[in-house]
Design an enzyme around this catalytic site. Structure first.
Site, PDB file in Angstrom:
ATOM      1  N   CYS A   2       0.811  -1.207   0.000  1.00 30.46           N
ATOM      2  CA  CYS A   2       0.000   0.000   0.000  1.00 30.46           C
ATOM      3  C   CYS A   2       0.851   1.267   0.000  1.00 30.46           C
ATOM      4  CB  CYS A   2      -0.888   0.037   1.231  1.00 30.46           C
ATOM      5  SG  CYS A   2      -1.857  -1.430   1.463  1.00 30.46           S
ATOM      6  N   ARG A  27       5.124   0.007  -6.109  1.00 28.50           N
ATOM      7  CA  ARG A  27       5.068  -0.766  -4.875  1.00 28.50           C
ATOM      8  C   ARG A  27       4.132  -1.978  -4.994  1.00 28.50           C
ATOM      9  NH1 ARG A  27       6.396   2.841  -0.213  1.00 28.50           N
ATOM     10  NH2 ARG A  27       5.048   1.581   1.082  1.00 28.50           N
ATOM     11  N   TRP A  74      -2.991  -2.735  -1.420  1.00 26.07           N
ATOM     12  CA  TRP A  74      -2.561  -4.098  -1.731  1.00 26.07           C
ATOM     13  C   TRP A  74      -3.289  -4.949  -0.706  1.00 26.07           C
ATOM     14  CZ3 TRP A  74       0.220  -8.010   0.784  1.00 26.07           C
ATOM     15  CH2 TRP A  74       0.770  -8.993  -0.050  1.00 26.07           C
ATOM     16  N   ASN A 100      -1.659   2.279   5.943  1.00 29.80           N
ATOM     17  CA  ASN A 100      -0.725   1.191   5.611  1.00 29.80           C
ATOM     18  C   ASN A 100      -0.451   0.445   6.900  1.00 29.80           C
ATOM     19  OD1 ASN A 100      -0.530   2.209   3.074  1.00 29.80           O
ATOM     20  ND2 ASN A 100       1.653   2.699   3.174  1.00 29.80           N
ATOM     21  N   GLY A 101      -0.393  -0.878   6.816  1.00 29.48           N
ATOM     22  CA  GLY A 101      -0.107  -1.665   8.016  1.00 29.48           C
ATOM     23  C   GLY A 101      -1.253  -2.613   8.298  1.00 29.48           C
ATOM     24  N   GLU A 479      18.221 -17.684  -5.424  1.00 25.98           N
ATOM     25  CA  GLU A 479      17.901 -16.343  -5.924  1.00 25.98           C
ATOM     26  C   GLU A 479      17.417 -16.423  -7.378  1.00 25.98           C
ATOM     27  OE1 GLU A 479      17.223 -13.517  -4.954  1.00 25.98           O
ATOM     28  OE2 GLU A 479      17.658 -12.155  -6.611  1.00 25.98           O
ATOM     29  N   LYS A 483      13.672 -15.256  -8.736  1.00 28.07           N
ATOM     30  CA  LYS A 483      13.472 -14.260  -9.794  1.00 28.07           C
ATOM     31  C   LYS A 483      12.499 -14.794 -10.845  1.00 28.07           C
ATOM     32  CE  LYS A 483      14.696 -11.592  -8.322  1.00 28.07           C
ATOM     33  NZ  LYS A 483      15.335 -10.852  -7.241  1.00 28.07           N
ATOM     34  N   GLU A 486       8.957 -14.848  -9.472  1.00 33.13           N
ATOM     35  CA  GLU A 486       8.408 -13.499  -9.292  1.00 33.13           C
ATOM     36  C   GLU A 486       7.935 -12.871 -10.592  1.00 33.13           C
ATOM     37  OE1 GLU A 486      11.845 -11.559  -7.208  1.00 33.13           O
ATOM     38  OE2 GLU A 486      10.209 -10.663  -6.067  1.00 33.13           O
ATOM     39  N   HIS A 502      17.031 -37.291  -3.355  1.00 37.74           N
ATOM     40  CA  HIS A 502      16.320 -37.688  -2.131  1.00 37.74           C
ATOM     41  C   HIS A 502      14.827 -37.394  -2.255  1.00 37.74           C
ATOM     42  CE1 HIS A 502      19.991 -38.711  -0.050  1.00 37.74           C
ATOM     43  NE2 HIS A 502      20.529 -37.619  -0.594  1.00 37.74           N
ATOM     44  N   LYS A 601       6.772  -3.982  -3.684  1.00 35.19           N
ATOM     45  CA  LYS A 601       8.192  -3.682  -3.602  1.00 35.19           C
ATOM     46  C   LYS A 601       8.666  -3.650  -2.151  1.00 35.19           C
ATOM     47  CE  LYS A 601      12.282  -2.576  -5.042  1.00 35.19           C
ATOM     48  NZ  LYS A 601      13.094  -3.714  -5.494  1.00 35.19           N
TER      49      LYS A 601
HETATM   50  O1  M6R Z   1      13.503  -4.141   0.910  1.00 33.63           O
HETATM   51  P1  M6R Z   1      13.975  -5.491   1.357  1.00 33.63           P
HETATM   52  O2  M6R Z   1      15.326  -5.840   0.783  1.00 33.63           O
HETATM   53  O3  M6R Z   1      13.947  -5.673   2.833  1.00 33.63           O
HETATM   54  O4  M6R Z   1      12.937  -6.499   0.729  1.00 33.63           O
HETATM   55  C1  M6R Z   1      12.987  -7.856   1.041  1.00 33.63           C
HETATM   56  C2  M6R Z   1      12.148  -8.674   0.084  1.00 33.63           C
HETATM   57  O5  M6R Z   1      10.808  -8.302   0.176  1.00 33.63           O
HETATM   58  C3  M6R Z   1      12.623  -8.530  -1.358  1.00 33.63           C
HETATM   59  O6  M6R Z   1      13.965  -8.871  -1.512  1.00 33.63           O
HETATM   60  C4  M6R Z   1      11.788  -9.399  -2.302  1.00 33.63           C
HETATM   61  O7  M6R Z   1      12.026 -10.752  -2.060  1.00 33.63           O
HETATM   62  C5  M6R Z   1      12.070  -9.005  -3.742  1.00 33.63           C
HETATM   63  N1  M6R Z   1      10.848  -8.855  -4.466  1.00 33.63           N
HETATM   64  C6  M6R Z   1      12.970  -9.952  -4.436  1.00 33.63           C
HETATM   65  O8  M6R Z   1      13.122  -9.697  -5.797  1.00 33.63           O
END
Ligand code: M6R
Length: 606
Positions: A2, A27, A74, A100-101, A479, A483, A486, A502, A601
């Site tokens: 949000c 965001r 969101w 927000n929250g 990682e 990606k 996502e 396994h 974000k």
């Molecule tokens: O702002 P931050 O680095 O604390 O965010 C952590 C995660 O939310 C962030 O890395 C998220 O996994 C990304 N979308 C990864 O691409």
């Protein structure tokens, strides 16, 4: 996640609110809304879906007024709908607010009211009804502030709130706890927002609200109070306007732009931090000699950077453990003044990471943060800060921040290896020289983007995608798989390569793609052996390695050869290849790369 924007000035609020919301789009959101005071009453408009829908409604209704708040939601409590989007309001829109929250005790609080008054399923609406109930409607500012604080004391959870009241046609109110809010100070106009980018076009003078501080903004004044209604003097910061107001340049997405920025930002970071790094971050002997345990905590990609940190710091004769912040905060770990907790976060506002930091601090631990946003809550609450200085990362998928987090761990480890006498001075100098080569090597990988693109295009229809690697390569596998999930919405799993047989190997068939990350010499043959096992079950194999020999060529359907590089640092190069791989798959599948569905974000709720 949000986003909040509030405007008060001598011009029409609508355009400021819409332009602020546009800047917050990155965001991630599913609906948006605004509330504007027209001098007599508060009018609210909301729309599901993209911001353009709200824009159309605003145009049709011709909302007028110089004071307003806006929000993009969101969804957390209640589905995506107009009723559930913000602003939420009390009866007849007398109180309107954006939030927000998460309010954890909202169901209990709702018991104070007849159930029929609620029009939404949100945890937010009850706050508006509570302020309405406890404000005496005398038009006296002091009484309104008292009512707001009275209500805040009832709330459990986290909030950043921008509030309007029909009685105060020229004011907005802002207050926060565990969720960020920043005030923008302009000429004849003032702003409040969850993120500087929402108003940076109009002013770069800002001040940050701390928990339980309440700001009252009008066109000319900003007064900030503490819980006892003492007026506070706040420090005003000038933030870099250029850096906070960037476009995509010639790139089709922020993600691609940020991938290609990496040689430059890594170089700048290494130049800025090459000499007396430990001194620069004030991590002095007294602290280092006391440390018995090092915890590394973060979320998502930042957590994977922590895992890399754990693997390379484990050479020190200390207890080193990486933990997802969301787990750390609920585990019974030994934590005391001999603990050093390294909190890693691009935004510096991630709710779980911030909460974990506070728990660690409460237990006496020293906090070192690795952040990208210098003025963020995590940076402000840390004892020591490494600012990775990547510049704003707009794409939801983190790329350049991850490379810089790794770079920060590389420098930190080299210095700690030397400090704890794991390596000699000459070995330290060699490592530093190798580090300096990274930007150029990243550039070399990026130059081969066409090659990665053509491999990506072959595998768009793969099902059951596996990323395999051992030790440092396993971190990159995690990682890389994240990606792809996502931004391409493909189900990719990462495993330590030895774990495959396994269980997960049962899934391998001709529709599977196995991405093997094989950069570590001592385990090269072992990982290749695991890839051969997948090949024997008809899986397609994409190998990323620096070793091009008969074995690797034989195992691979496709191979990407990385430039020669120090063993510890080369996983960073492999990751650049995987960033591009995920990008080209997502692009070919027509995904919304910078704003993937369901993602935010900055995750400012638990
Ligand atoms: O702002 P931050 O680095 O604390 O965010 C952590 C995660 O939310 C962030 O890395 C998220 O996994 C990304 N979308 C990864 O691409």
């Amino acid at each position: 996640m949000c986003g909040i924007i509030g405007f008060v000035g001598n011009e029409s609020a609508c355009s400021f609110l819409l332009s602020g919301l546009e800047k917050l789009e990155y965001r991630g959101y599913d609906s948006a809304g605004v509330a504007i005071h027209d001098g007599k009453k508060i009018n609210i408009l909301k729309a599901k879906g993209k911001l353009a829908e709200l824009g159309k409604k605003i145009e049709a209704k011709n909302l007028i007024g110089n004071v307003g708040i806006g929000h993009m939601r969101w969804a957390t409590h209640g589905k995506v709908s107009e009723e559930n989007s913000h602003p939420q309001s009390s009866l007849n829109n007398k109180i309107a607010l954006v939030h927000n929250g998460i309010i954890e005790n909202y169901l209990e609080l709702k018991n104070e009211f007849d159930k029929n008054i609620f029009v939404s399923d949100t945890d937010t609406e009850v706050i508006a009804h509570l302020i309405y109930k406890y404000y005496d409607w005398t038009g006296i500012l002091d009484n309104f502030i008292d009512a707001v604080y009275f209500v805040l004391k009832k709330l459990k959870g986290s909030y950043a709130l921008a509030i309007m009241c029909e009685d105060f046609k020229d004011k907005i109110f802002a207050v926060k706890k565990d969720s960020p809010l920043v005030i923008g100070i302009g000429e004849n106009k003032n702003f409040v927002a969850s993120d500087i980018s929402a108003f940076i076009k109009y002013t770069n003078e800002v001040c940050y609200l701390n928990d339980n501080e309440l700001a009252v903004l009008d066109e000319k004044n900003i007064n900030i109070f503490d819980e006892n209604k003492n007026v506070l003097e706040k420090k005003v910061f000038s933030v870099d306007k250029e850096v906070n107001n960037l476009g995509k340049g010639n790139y089709d997405s922020f993600m691609l732009k940020e991938i290609f920025e990496q040689p430059k930002v890594i170089k700048n970071f290494l130049i800025d931090n090459s000499e007396n790094f430990l001194d620069e971050i004030n991590l002095d002997e007294k602290i280092l000699d006391e440390v018995e345990r090092i915890y590394l905590i973060g979320c998502g990609t930042a957590y994977y950077a922590c895992l890399m940190g754990e693997k390379i710091l484990s050479k020190l004769n200390l207890f080193v453990s990486a933990q997802p912040a969301s787990e750390f905060r609920y585990s019974d770990l030994v934590l005391n003044k001999k603990s050093l907790v390294i909190v890693v976060s691009q935004s510096g506002e991630t709710a779980d990471s911030l909460a974990a930091l506070r728990i660690a601090k409460k237990n006496g631990a020293k906090i070192l943060s690795i952040v990208n946003v210098r003025e963020s809550s995590i940076a402000r609450e840390s004892d020591f800060v490494i600012n990775i200085n990547a510049g704003p990362e707009i794409s939801v998928a983190s790329t350049k921040a991850f490379s810089l987090m790794l770079s920060a761990f590389y420098i930190l480890s080299c210095c700690l290896y030397k400090y704890f006498k794991i390596i000699s001075h000459n070995e330290f100098l060699d490592l530093k020289n190798d580090l300096k080569e990274i930007p150029e090597l990243v550039e070399k990988v990026l130059k081969q983007h066409e090659k990665i693109k053509s491999v990506a295009e072959k595998y768009l229809l793969s099902k059951n995608i596996f990323y395999l690697g051992r030790n440092l390569d396993y971190v990159i596998a995690l990682e890389g798989a994240l990606k792809l999930k996502e931004i391409a919405y493909l189900n990719a799993q990462a495993y330590p390569s030895g774990e495959l047989k396994h269980g997960p190997i049962a899934l391998i068939d001709e529709s599977s793609l196995i991405v093997g990350i094989v950069t570590q010499k001592n385990i090269f043959d072992k990982t290749l052996g695991n890839l051969e096992e997948c090949k024997a079950r008809d899986g397609k194999i994409f190998v990323i390695t620096q070793y091009e020999n008969e074995n690797s060529k034989d195992a691979a359907d496709d191979i990407f050869i990385l430039p020669e590089c120090n063993q510890i640092f080369i996983p960073l190069l492999a990751n650049i290849c995987l960033q591009l791989f995920a990008y080209y798959i997502a692009k070919n599948l027509g995904r919304d790369i910078d704003k993937p569905k369901n993602l935010a974000k900055s995750v400012t709720v638990e």
